[in-house]
Design a protein around this motif. Structure first.
Motif, PDB file in Angstrom:
ATOM      1  N   GLY A  84       0.680  -1.142   0.129  1.00 56.13           N
ATOM      2  CA  GLY A  84       0.648  -0.092  -0.250  1.00 56.13           C
ATOM      3  C   GLY A  84       0.743   1.329   0.172  1.00 56.13           C
ATOM      4  N   PRO A  85       0.220   2.660  -0.330  1.00 55.63           N
ATOM      5  CA  PRO A  85       1.133   3.439  -0.050  1.00 55.63           C
ATOM      6  C   PRO A  85       1.485   3.644   0.719  1.00 55.63           C
ATOM      7  CG  PRO A  85      -0.887   3.653  -1.874  1.00 55.63           C
ATOM      8  CD  PRO A  85      -1.359   2.375  -1.043  1.00 55.63           C
ATOM      9  N   LEU A  86       2.368   4.648   1.373  1.00 52.61           N
ATOM     10  CA  LEU A  86       3.257   4.720   2.950  1.00 52.61           C
ATOM     11  C   LEU A  86       1.823   5.916   3.871  1.00 52.61           C
ATOM     12  CD1 LEU A  86       6.405   4.621   2.638  1.00 52.61           C
ATOM     13  CD2 LEU A  86       4.960   2.871   3.630  1.00 52.61           C
ATOM     14  N   LEU A 136      11.062  -0.573  -1.181  1.00 49.61           N
ATOM     15  CA  LEU A 136      10.433  -0.785  -2.094  1.00 49.61           C
ATOM     16  C   LEU A 136       9.012  -0.085  -2.634  1.00 49.61           C
ATOM     17  CD1 LEU A 136      10.769  -4.383  -3.115  1.00 49.61           C
ATOM     18  CD2 LEU A 136      11.907  -2.910  -4.610  1.00 49.61           C
ATOM     19  N   PRO A 137       8.337   0.995  -3.240  1.00 49.21           N
ATOM     20  CA  PRO A 137       7.519   1.399  -3.379  1.00 49.21           C
ATOM     21  C   PRO A 137       6.437   0.822  -3.516  1.00 49.21           C
ATOM     22  CG  PRO A 137       7.916   1.056  -6.076  1.00 49.21           C
ATOM     23  CD  PRO A 137       9.807   0.715  -4.965  1.00 49.21           C
ATOM     24  N   HIS A 185      -3.271  -5.721   2.118  1.00 45.86           N
ATOM     25  CA  HIS A 185      -3.857  -5.084   1.159  1.00 45.86           C
ATOM     26  C   HIS A 185      -4.252  -3.057   1.411  1.00 45.86           C
ATOM     27  CE1 HIS A 185      -1.493  -7.586  -1.585  1.00 45.86           C
ATOM     28  NE2 HIS A 185      -2.727  -8.646  -1.687  1.00 45.86           N
ATOM     29  N   ALA A 186      -3.428  -2.611   1.377  1.00 47.26           N
ATOM     30  CA  ALA A 186      -4.875  -0.918   1.656  1.00 47.26           C
ATOM     31  C   ALA A 186      -5.233  -0.746  -0.102  1.00 47.26           C
ATOM     32  CB  ALA A 186      -3.723  -0.033   1.377  1.00 47.26           C
ATOM     33  N   PRO A 187      -6.737  -0.984   0.173  1.00 46.11           N
ATOM     34  CA  PRO A 187      -7.327  -0.881  -0.966  1.00 46.11           C
ATOM     35  C   PRO A 187      -7.190   0.120  -1.600  1.00 46.11           C
ATOM     36  CG  PRO A 187      -8.269   0.352   0.674  1.00 46.11           C
ATOM     37  CD  PRO A 187      -6.941  -0.338   1.170  1.00 46.11           C
ATOM     38  N   VAL A 188      -7.141  -0.387  -3.210  1.00 45.58           N
ATOM     39  CA  VAL A 188      -6.890   0.682  -4.156  1.00 45.58           C
ATOM     40  C   VAL A 188      -8.256   2.105  -4.279  1.00 45.58           C
ATOM     41  CG1 VAL A 188      -6.214   1.594  -6.333  1.00 45.58           C
ATOM     42  CG2 VAL A 188      -5.566  -0.778  -5.149  1.00 45.58           C
ATOM     43  N   TYR A 194      -2.655   8.191  -5.372  1.00 45.02           N
ATOM     44  CA  TYR A 194      -2.004   6.754  -5.928  1.00 45.02           C
ATOM     45  C   TYR A 194      -2.444   5.592  -6.741  1.00 45.02           C
ATOM     46  CZ  TYR A 194       0.387   9.015  -2.539  1.00 45.02           C
ATOM     47  OH  TYR A 194       1.675  10.158  -1.223  1.00 45.02           O
ATOM     48  N   LYS A 195      -3.871   6.165  -7.138  1.00 49.25           N
ATOM     49  CA  LYS A 195      -4.663   4.898  -7.870  1.00 49.25           C
ATOM     50  C   LYS A 195      -4.098   4.087  -8.505  1.00 49.25           C
ATOM     51  CE  LYS A 195      -9.150   3.879 -10.604  1.00 49.25           C
ATOM     52  NZ  LYS A 195     -10.515   4.790 -10.749  1.00 49.25           N
ATOM     53  N   LYS A 196      -3.444   4.870  -9.703  1.00 52.08           N
ATOM     54  CA  LYS A 196      -3.204   4.292 -11.399  1.00 52.08           C
ATOM     55  C   LYS A 196      -1.442   2.963 -11.109  1.00 52.08           C
ATOM     56  CE  LYS A 196      -2.018   4.863 -15.454  1.00 52.08           C
ATOM     57  NZ  LYS A 196      -1.735   5.903 -16.699  1.00 52.08           N
ATOM     58  N   SER A 197      -0.989   4.099 -10.241  1.00 54.34           N
ATOM     59  CA  SER A 197       0.832   4.093  -9.712  1.00 54.34           C
ATOM     60  C   SER A 197       0.484   2.523  -8.935  1.00 54.34           C
ATOM     61  CB  SER A 197       1.773   4.819  -9.749  1.00 54.34           C
ATOM     62  OG  SER A 197       1.039   5.239  -8.104  1.00 54.34           O
ATOM     63  N   TYR A 198      -0.272   2.842  -7.717  1.00 52.75           N
ATOM     64  CA  TYR A 198      -0.210   0.976  -7.186  1.00 52.75           C
ATOM     65  C   TYR A 198      -0.926   0.641  -7.543  1.00 52.75           C
ATOM     66  CZ  TYR A 198      -2.212  -1.224  -3.156  1.00 52.75           C
ATOM     67  OH  TYR A 198      -2.472  -2.329  -1.824  1.00 52.75           O
ATOM     68  N   GLY A 199      -2.201   0.369  -8.009  1.00 50.56           N
ATOM     69  CA  GLY A 199      -2.855  -0.569  -8.887  1.00 50.56           C
ATOM     70  C   GLY A 199      -1.645  -1.279 -10.008  1.00 50.56           C
ATOM     71  N   ASN A 200      -0.923  -0.405 -10.471  1.00 53.17           N
ATOM     72  CA  ASN A 200      -0.133  -1.328 -11.817  1.00 53.17           C
ATOM     73  C   ASN A 200       0.607  -2.169 -10.437  1.00 53.17           C
ATOM     74  OD1 ASN A 200      -1.845  -0.388 -13.809  1.00 53.17           O
ATOM     75  ND2 ASN A 200      -0.437   1.542 -13.871  1.00 53.17           N
ATOM     76  N   SER A 201       1.842  -1.615  -9.458  1.00 52.52           N
ATOM     77  CA  SER A 201       2.124  -2.346  -9.005  1.00 52.52           C
ATOM     78  C   SER A 201       2.006  -3.789  -8.400  1.00 52.52           C
ATOM     79  CB  SER A 201       3.216  -0.870  -7.742  1.00 52.52           C
ATOM     80  OG  SER A 201       3.666  -0.052  -8.366  1.00 52.52           O
ATOM     81  N   LEU A 202       0.661  -3.174  -8.088  1.00 55.64           N
ATOM     82  CA  LEU A 202       0.200  -5.016  -7.267  1.00 55.64           C
ATOM     83  C   LEU A 202      -0.320  -5.967  -8.339  1.00 55.64           C
ATOM     84  CD1 LEU A 202      -0.802  -4.597  -3.774  1.00 55.64           C
ATOM     85  CD2 LEU A 202      -3.418  -4.304  -4.682  1.00 55.64           C
TER      86      LEU A 202
END
Length: 267
Positions: A84-86, A136-137, A185-188, A194-202
């Protein structure tokens, strides 16, 4: 006489693979689980243990020593993933992760040291992560908790050396286990920056686990360590590029290494 081994988190994933491998090699193996009754098909005995509960840890160790008379090797394998995003991970989830990944192993070590001092021998293997060598992000909490356990091991080794007790780290890369299913998992969030970058990283993280190595490689590495007279401080087990990433971090300027990670995670 076969060595007596205790593996925390021995009911699934890497812990189960290690336990089965060592059991078939003739060791006396005990695994742990918060709910042993849910794993009746285990080929080695499972003892109830919750690494966030000190009394539970102490009771499990007493049980092993009572049954086998000694405890030669402890493998601190129980752990939990978190993503998740910090900025958006709830503080209670951060604390819960550190309770499992850092304070749990510390309390297992504290509980077993008196028995190993009494024996004048013992080996403690802490399962960390290659992710613990770098921030790591969207895995920052996981990286921090596993990285902290790496440093704790370095300090503990020197403090217990005179008791003939050895300690080491084994840092796995990505392995094909059920860790992704058990992660927090922190929800997207739709309104998150961070929606797009976190979703892609997940998605990328889950693909890495799905395509990961067979956990048997970790079992083989642990077997070799147990049979090594003087284990090293750090071991890494994973794909070449995952292990090489640690070398690159040592030799590259910080910003260049950061750029490599940003490119890897498409950020």
């Amino acid at each position: 006489m076969s060595k007596v081994i205790l593996i925390t988190g021995g009911s699934s994933g890497i812990g189960k693979s290690i336990g089965e491998f060592l059991f078939k090699k003739g060791f006396t193996v005990y695994g742990t689980s918060r709910n042993p009754k849910n794993h009746a098909n285990s080929i080695f005995p499972l003892i109830a243990l919750d690494v966030s509960d000190v009394e539970s840890i102490e009771n499990a160790i007493v049980s092993v020593v009572k049954q086998s008379g000694r405890l030669d090797v402890v493998i601190n394998n129980a752990g939990a993933g978190i993503t998740g995003p910090l900025e958006e991970i709830p503080n209670e989830e951060i604390r819960r992760n550190f309770e499992t990944n850092l304070f749990g192993p510390i309390n297992v070590i504290k509980s077993v040291l008196p028995q190993m001092r009494k024996q004048n021998s013992g080996l403690i293997i802490n399962v960390t992560s290659i992710a613990g060598y770098m921030g790591l992000p969207y895995r920052g909490i996981y990286s921090a908790s596993k990285g902290a356990l790496e440093l704790i091991t370095e300090a503990f080794r020197m403090e217990i050396k005179s008791f003939n007790i050895k300690m080491t780290n084994v840092a796995p890369g990505d392995f094909a286990t059920n860790i992704a299913a058990g992660r927090y998992h922190a929800p997207v969030k739709d309104n998150s920056p961070y929606k797009k970058s976190y979703g892609n990283s997940l998605k990328l993280m889950d693909e890495h686990v799905d395509q990961g190595m067979d956990p048997k490689h970790m079992a083989e590495a642990v077997f070799k360590i147990i049979n090594t007279k003087n284990p090293k401080i750090h071991y890494k087990v994973g794909e070449f590029m995952q292990k090489f990433s640690i070398v690159l971090k040592r030799i590259l300027p910080d910003k260049i290494y950061e750029k490599l990670l940003l490119n890897h995670y498409k950020l």
